[in-house]
Every structure is written in structure tokens, then in C-alpha cells.
Design a protein around this motif. Structure first.
Motif, PDB file in Angstrom:
ATOM      1  N   SER A 109       0.813  -1.218   0.000  1.00 55.35           N
ATOM      2  CA  SER A 109       0.000   0.000   0.000  1.00 55.35           C
ATOM      3  C   SER A 109       0.846   1.268   0.000  1.00 55.35           C
ATOM      4  CB  SER A 109      -0.929   0.011   1.213  1.00 55.35           C
ATOM      5  OG  SER A 109      -0.174   0.068   2.418  1.00 55.35           O
ATOM      6  N   SER A 110       2.154   1.131   0.249  1.00 49.60           N
ATOM      7  CA  SER A 110       3.007   2.323   0.224  1.00 49.60           C
ATOM      8  C   SER A 110       3.031   2.967  -1.157  1.00 49.60           C
ATOM      9  CB  SER A 110       4.433   1.954   0.648  1.00 49.60           C
ATOM     10  OG  SER A 110       4.988   0.998  -0.256  1.00 49.60           O
ATOM     11  N   PHE A 111       2.752   2.163  -2.192  1.00 45.90           N
ATOM     12  CA  PHE A 111       2.658   2.723  -3.543  1.00 45.90           C
ATOM     13  C   PHE A 111       1.553   3.775  -3.611  1.00 45.90           C
ATOM     14  CE2 PHE A 111       0.326   2.583  -7.592  1.00 45.90           C
ATOM     15  CZ  PHE A 111       1.296   3.106  -8.432  1.00 45.90           C
ATOM     16  N   LEU A 112       0.412   3.482  -2.966  1.00 47.54           N
ATOM     17  CA  LEU A 112      -0.697   4.436  -2.970  1.00 47.54           C
ATOM     18  C   LEU A 112      -0.304   5.726  -2.265  1.00 47.54           C
ATOM     19  CD1 LEU A 112      -3.684   2.047  -2.135  1.00 47.54           C
ATOM     20  CD2 LEU A 112      -2.866   2.771  -4.376  1.00 47.54           C
ATOM     21  N   ILE A 113       0.468   5.610  -1.217  1.00 48.77           N
ATOM     22  CA  ILE A 113       0.888   6.794  -0.463  1.00 48.77           C
ATOM     23  C   ILE A 113       1.783   7.671  -1.325  1.00 48.77           C
ATOM     24  CG2 ILE A 113       2.146   7.606   1.569  1.00 48.77           C
ATOM     25  CD1 ILE A 113       1.341   5.004   2.962  1.00 48.77           C
ATOM     26  N   VAL A 114       2.767   7.046  -1.973  1.00 48.67           N
ATOM     27  CA  VAL A 114       3.695   7.810  -2.827  1.00 48.67           C
ATOM     28  C   VAL A 114       2.954   8.418  -4.012  1.00 48.67           C
ATOM     29  CG1 VAL A 114       5.728   7.645  -4.308  1.00 48.67           C
ATOM     30  CG2 VAL A 114       5.656   6.399  -2.143  1.00 48.67           C
ATOM     31  N   TYR A 115       2.073   7.620  -4.643  1.00 55.72           N
ATOM     32  CA  TYR A 115       1.290   8.110  -5.780  1.00 55.72           C
ATOM     33  C   TYR A 115       0.422   9.289  -5.357  1.00 55.72           C
ATOM     34  CZ  TYR A 115      -2.004   7.882  -9.750  1.00 55.72           C
ATOM     35  OH  TYR A 115      -2.791   8.166 -10.832  1.00 55.72           O
ATOM     36  N   GLY A 116      -0.233   9.171  -4.201  1.00 52.44           N
ATOM     37  CA  GLY A 116      -1.112  10.242  -3.725  1.00 52.44           C
ATOM     38  C   GLY A 116      -0.364  11.534  -3.470  1.00 52.44           C
ATOM     39  N   ILE A 117       0.795  11.442  -2.829  1.00 54.07           N
ATOM     40  CA  ILE A 117       1.573  12.646  -2.517  1.00 54.07           C
ATOM     41  C   ILE A 117       2.066  13.311  -3.808  1.00 54.07           C
ATOM     42  CG2 ILE A 117       3.702  13.478  -1.454  1.00 54.07           C
ATOM     43  CD1 ILE A 117       3.348  11.321   0.683  1.00 54.07           C
TER      44      ILE A 117
ATOM     45  N   ALA B 211       0.871  12.998  -6.921  1.00 50.09           N
ATOM     46  CA  ALA B 211      -0.238  13.510  -7.728  1.00 50.09           C
ATOM     47  C   ALA B 211      -0.772  14.815  -7.155  1.00 50.09           C
ATOM     48  CB  ALA B 211      -1.358  12.472  -7.804  1.00 50.09           C
ATOM     49  N   TYR B 212      -0.887  14.888  -5.840  1.00 46.83           N
ATOM     50  CA  TYR B 212      -1.398  16.117  -5.217  1.00 46.83           C
ATOM     51  C   TYR B 212      -0.406  17.263  -5.388  1.00 46.83           C
ATOM     52  CZ  TYR B 212      -3.320  19.301  -1.749  1.00 46.83           C
ATOM     53  OH  TYR B 212      -3.835  20.407  -1.115  1.00 46.83           O
ATOM     54  N   PHE B 213       0.893  16.978  -5.245  1.00 45.12           N
ATOM     55  CA  PHE B 213       1.910  18.020  -5.366  1.00 45.12           C
ATOM     56  C   PHE B 213       1.894  18.646  -6.757  1.00 45.12           C
ATOM     57  CE2 PHE B 213       6.201  19.212  -6.737  1.00 45.12           C
ATOM     58  CZ  PHE B 213       6.516  20.181  -5.797  1.00 45.12           C
ATOM     59  N   PHE B 214       1.901  17.805  -7.793  1.00 40.55           N
ATOM     60  CA  PHE B 214       1.977  18.327  -9.152  1.00 40.55           C
ATOM     61  C   PHE B 214       0.645  18.934  -9.604  1.00 40.55           C
ATOM     62  CE2 PHE B 214       5.625  15.397  -9.280  1.00 40.55           C
ATOM     63  CZ  PHE B 214       6.587  16.285  -9.730  1.00 40.55           C
ATOM     64  N   SER B 215      -0.479  18.409  -9.115  1.00 42.55           N
ATOM     65  CA  SER B 215      -1.765  18.998  -9.492  1.00 42.55           C
ATOM     66  C   SER B 215      -1.941  20.383  -8.886  1.00 42.55           C
ATOM     67  CB  SER B 215      -2.918  18.086  -9.068  1.00 42.55           C
ATOM     68  OG  SER B 215      -2.952  17.935  -7.658  1.00 42.55           O
ATOM     69  N   LEU B 216      -1.270  20.648  -7.764  1.00 45.88           N
ATOM     70  CA  LEU B 216      -1.296  21.993  -7.196  1.00 45.88           C
ATOM     71  C   LEU B 216      -0.580  22.994  -8.097  1.00 45.88           C
ATOM     72  CD1 LEU B 216      -0.660  21.512  -3.361  1.00 45.88           C
ATOM     73  CD2 LEU B 216      -2.703  22.460  -4.427  1.00 45.88           C
ATOM     74  N   LYS B 217       0.404  22.504  -8.842  1.00 42.91           N
ATOM     75  CA  LYS B 217       1.181  23.383  -9.717  1.00 42.91           C
ATOM     76  C   LYS B 217       0.458  23.693 -11.023  1.00 42.91           C
ATOM     77  CE  LYS B 217       4.757  23.393  -6.975  1.00 42.91           C
ATOM     78  NZ  LYS B 217       5.172  24.638  -6.258  1.00 42.91           N
TER      79      LYS B 217
ATOM     80  N   ILE C  51      -4.861  17.802 -12.429  1.00 42.71           N
ATOM     81  CA  ILE C  51      -5.873  17.241 -11.527  1.00 42.71           C
ATOM     82  C   ILE C  51      -6.402  15.933 -12.103  1.00 42.71           C
ATOM     83  CG2 ILE C  51      -8.192  17.614 -10.563  1.00 42.71           C
ATOM     84  CD1 ILE C  51      -7.557  20.533 -10.302  1.00 42.71           C
ATOM     85  N   LEU C  52      -6.429  15.827 -13.417  1.00 40.50           N
ATOM     86  CA  LEU C  52      -6.886  14.593 -14.051  1.00 40.50           C
ATOM     87  C   LEU C  52      -5.976  13.418 -13.700  1.00 40.50           C
ATOM     88  CD1 LEU C  52      -7.868  15.945 -17.579  1.00 40.50           C
ATOM     89  CD2 LEU C  52      -9.357  15.457 -15.649  1.00 40.50           C
ATOM     90  N   LEU C  53      -4.684  13.683 -13.508  1.00 41.94           N
ATOM     91  CA  LEU C  53      -3.770  12.619 -13.115  1.00 41.94           C
ATOM     92  C   LEU C  53      -3.962  12.228 -11.652  1.00 41.94           C
ATOM     93  CD1 LEU C  53      -0.459  13.740 -14.868  1.00 41.94           C
ATOM     94  CD2 LEU C  53      -2.183  12.145 -15.673  1.00 41.94           C
ATOM     95  N   ALA C  54      -4.502  13.150 -10.856  1.00 44.24           N
ATOM     96  CA  ALA C  54      -4.766  12.848  -9.448  1.00 44.24           C
ATOM     97  C   ALA C  54      -6.094  12.122  -9.259  1.00 44.24           C
ATOM     98  CB  ALA C  54      -4.766  14.147  -8.633  1.00 44.24           C
ATOM     99  N   ALA C  55      -6.924  12.105 -10.294  1.00 47.57           N
ATOM    100  CA  ALA C  55      -8.251  11.491 -10.177  1.00 47.57           C
ATOM    101  C   ALA C  55      -8.198   9.997  -9.848  1.00 47.57           C
ATOM    102  CB  ALA C  55      -9.060  11.735 -11.456  1.00 47.57           C
TER     103      ALA C  55
END
Length: 428
Positions: free
Chosen positions: A34-42, A44-50, A55-59
Motif C-alpha cells: 500500500s506504500s505505492f498508494l501513499i507515494v502516488y497520492g503525494i 499527484a497532489y503536489f503536481f496537481s497543485l502546480k 488534476i486529471l492525473l490525481a483522479a
């Protein structure tokens, strides 16, 4: 930067569920998998803020975390009834393994008797096998969780009530998803419009017509200069080489393109004649090139310093009443955009010749006159690919642009952590 409103526009109720699910993954159910989900989430959120479009990649990760939150809530609810006997994947896999072992064929022949005799001999050192786990049917009969009956009923009632209240929200969310999907996948080069005089609905097919014109009326080796937004459309529909597209990660190259389009007409022609054969402009109002022009100028100024008096290029804009600033009125983009439409605005016929104007004026195409054949041949004969016959061939500028390129200052990206230099004026 993406705002909270932008996230809600694309993700809706997932905005509330995703943080809960992410917390469950990070704090309750964290594992190497599940650590993959944690890394992916962080990430995706970081780059979608930029950038809003990311945001579509964070969906996907937001949807996964939202589903985890709902799954844990439902498991807690029905756990009040089934307890540990609640059916799960592990139980089903164990039962499947048991059935496989039972149904495995026994070898036949003389060895059977020997095997049977040996199996009847008891080995005093051999420990008794632990009792097998009960099957699903037996497990389902076990409903005790150690909680009082009223607690079980309350948990189940909360789950049923939550499902009842969530159904309308889920239906609304489903409709929103289909609506956003249609908007994103809609062929935006063909749009609908309304005739203000008659109220009649009209189909605006200007962009496709322009790209088809390029395909049918220009030489196969023609190079089209346009802002990078339309690069893929020119290549995919018009089947012509474009100077830049959405995969052009070279900021300095985009800046040179911006310098040509937003620079004075004569200076722009001196550069353009070495790079392209035609110039394509989006016109007709709305989000056309004129509306984007301040952005183009800022990008050009971030590499070729001194084009504007300050980083935001406020002097390159349209004033109230539609009056262009002095810098804008002298630019190539304004001349080609408003040529023959605004009184007193004419493109230099010695440098450009209009060869196509779409039905509703959304697209205008100009042929560049006095194109440098020497530069065109040099670029074609000096292609450098990473391997023979490869598609990856980074372009090279012809020697005639050496003086212009010497004026550039490589742009410092925010991600260039190891440069040791800051460029704060252009990173605000």
C-alpha cells in the motif's frame, strides 16, 4: 496553481472521501504494497497543485482512496452482524485450496497397497495436524462479535441510513462524471454557435477546414509556425510539420516562438523565414491568439530579457475599448490577426501573403515570403538522431540564427534544484 474550486469541479464528493481513505492507508493499513498508494497520492497532489490540468492525473488515486474510505465504513457497519464470520477473500481462497486438494487424483496400481499400508502406520513423533477451518456456510452461522445486540443493530442501522442518504448523491455524482467526460472528450475543433440576428444554430467548422487546407494545398515538406497549443492538431489532422506542439519541453524554443509572434513585424520576419513556410493564427475572438498574446510575451521575455520593462509584460496588452498598446499594435501577431479587419492595420505584403481565411474568420493562414532555402536545406541535411532510422531527432537551428540565439538566457525552472542560482523574478 490549482484552487479548491478546481478540485471540486473535477472530483466533486471525492474531495471529501479521498483524504479519509488516504489517512486509512497511511495510518491503519500501511504495508509495503500500500506504500505505492501513499507515494502516488503525494506526488499527484503536489503536481496537481502546480497545474490545473494535472488534476486529471490525481483522479485515479483520489478515486481509490475514496473507495477505501467507503469500503472501511461499510465493513464496520456489517461487521456488527457477521463479526469475524464476515465472508472475505482469504476465506474463499482457503476453501478453494481445500477443494483442490480433495479433488486431486490418487495414483493407481500396485503402489496403492503399499501406500495405504504405510499410511496406516502411526508415527509417534508426528504431531497431530491442527483442525481445519470451518467452511463459509459454517462461518456464516457464527454471528457473535462480543458486542451487545443493541450495538450490532445500531451499527447496521447507521450503515443502512448512510446508504439511503448516499444514493441521491451517488446518482448526482454519476451524472456529473458523464457530463465532464463528454466535455473533455468533445471534439473541440468543431463547435456550435448561434447566429445573433436569426437565432439559428450554426456549426463552426473553421479549425478542421484550416487543417484540411494545409493537408491539401501545401507541399508535404511545408513547416507550419503556430503557437504550440495547436501543434498536435496541425500534425494529426493537417499532416504537416509544426514548429512546436504539446510535447515541446524546451522552454527556450517556446520562448523563441513567442518572440517571433509578439515581436515587431520586421524583426519577426527575419527569424521566421529561417524556420517555417507558413504562419497559422487563431483569430475570431474568444480564446484566440490575441487574447493569449500577453502570455506569449511573458514567456519570450523570460528567456530573451529586455523585451518588456518588467517580468509580467503589462505594457503588452489591450486597453479598455479594445485599443491595443503600442507594443502590441506593432507586433506580428496583431498585424496578422487584424489585417484588413481593423482600420489602418495591414500586414506587410512584401513579407506575408494571406492564403486562407476560414468561413467565420476563426483561422487565418499566411505564407511567409522570401523563405531561406539555404536554412531549410541545412536543417534537413544536419539532422541528428539517437540511432539510424530513429524517430527521435532533436532539431537544430540553422547557422543564420546564431546571433539571435546568443541573446537568450536559459530559463531556470522551479525544479532545477541543483543550479545553485535563483531567478525569483520569473518564478513568482
Amino acid at each position: 496553481a490549482a484552487s479548491a474550486q478546481a478540485y471540486f469541479q473535477y472530483l466533486s464528493v471525492i474531495c471529501y472521501l479521498a483524504p479519509v481513505g488516504f489517512g486509512i492507508v497511511a495510518l491503519v493499513a500501511c504495508s509495503p504494497a500500500s506504500s505505492f498508494l501513499i507515494v502516488y497520492g503525494i506526488c499527484a497532489y503536489f503536481f496537481s497543485l502546480k497545474m490545473v490540468r494535472l488534476i486529471l492525473l490525481a483522479a485515479p488515486i483520489a478515486s481509490i482512496c475514496g473507495g477505501i474510505a467507503l469500503g472501511y465504513a461499510w465493513a464496520w457497519s456489517i461487521g456488527g452482524v457477521f463479526g469475524d464470520a464476515r465472508p472475505n477473500i482469504n476465506t474463499l481462497l482457503e476453501l478453494d485450496e481445500e477443494e483442490t486438494q480433495k479433488s486431486s487424483p490418487v495414483s493407481e496400481g500396485a503402489g496403492n497397497e503399499k501406500t495405504e499400508k504405510i499410511s496406516n502406520v502411526k508415527d509417534p513423533k508426528k504431531k497431530k495436524a491442527p483442525p481445519k477451518k470451518k467452511g463459509v456456510n459454517q462461518d456464516l452461522s457464527k454471528t457473535s462479535t462480543g458486542d451487545p445486540l443493541w450495538v450490532k443493530l445500531v451499527r447496521l442501522a447507521i450503515g443502512v441510513y448512510a446508504v439511503k442518504e448516499a444514493l441521491p448523491i451517488a446518482e448526482e455524482f454519476k451524472g456529473m462524471c458523464h457530463q465532464v467526460a463528454k466535455q473533455i472528450s468533445h471534439p473541440t475543433i468543431i463547435t456550435k454557435g448561434t447566429n445573433r440576428q436569426t437565432g439559428e444554430t450554426v456549426i463552426v467548422d473553421d479549425y478542421r477546414e484550416a487543417y484540411f487546407w494545409l493537408r491539401d494545398k501545401t507541399p508535404e515538406d511545408a513547416r507550419i509556425m503556430a503557437w504550440w497549443d495547436y501543434g498536435y492538431q496541425i500534425t494529426g489532422i493537417g499532416n504537416r510539420t509544426t514548429i512546436a506542439d504539446g510535447n515541446t519541453w524546451n522552454h527556450e524554443h517556446i520562448a523563441l516562438l513567442g518572440r517571433i509572434l509578439t515581436g515587431p513585424e520586421k524583426d519577426a520576419h527575419r527569424i521566421a523565414r529561417h524556420l517555417a513556410d507558413y504562419v497559422l493564427i487563431w483569430a475570431g475572438g474568444g480564446g484566440d491568439d490575441l487574447a493569449k498574446s500577453p502570455h506569449l510575451k511573458r514567456i519570450a521575455n523570460s528567456v530573451y530579457r529586455g523585451l518588456c520593462s518588467e517580468p509580467t509584460c503589462r505594457s503588452f496588452s489591450v486597453k479598455r475599448g479594445g485599443v491595443p498598446s503600442k507594443q502590441l499594435s506593432e507586433s506580428l501577431l496583431y498585424k496578422l490577426h487584424s489585417n484588413g479587419l481593423v482600420p489602418g492595420v495591414e500586414a506587410d505584403t512584401n513579407r506575408w501573403r494571406e492564403v486562407f481565411r476560414s468561413k467565420y474568420g476563426k483561422v487565418r493562414i499566411y505564407k511567409i515570403l522570401s523563405v531561406s532555402k539555404e536554412s531549410k536545406e541545412w536543417v534537413e541535411n544536419n539532422r541528428k538522431c539517437d540511432a539510424p532510422g530513429s524517430w527521435y531527432c532533436p532539431g537544430q537551428y540553422p547557422p543564420a540564427l546564431k546571433k539571435i540565439l546568443a541573446e537568450k538566457r536559459d530559463f531556470a525552472q522551479l525544479e532545477d534544484f541543483n543550479r545553485g542560482q535563483a531567478d525569483e523574478e520569473y518564478q513568482k
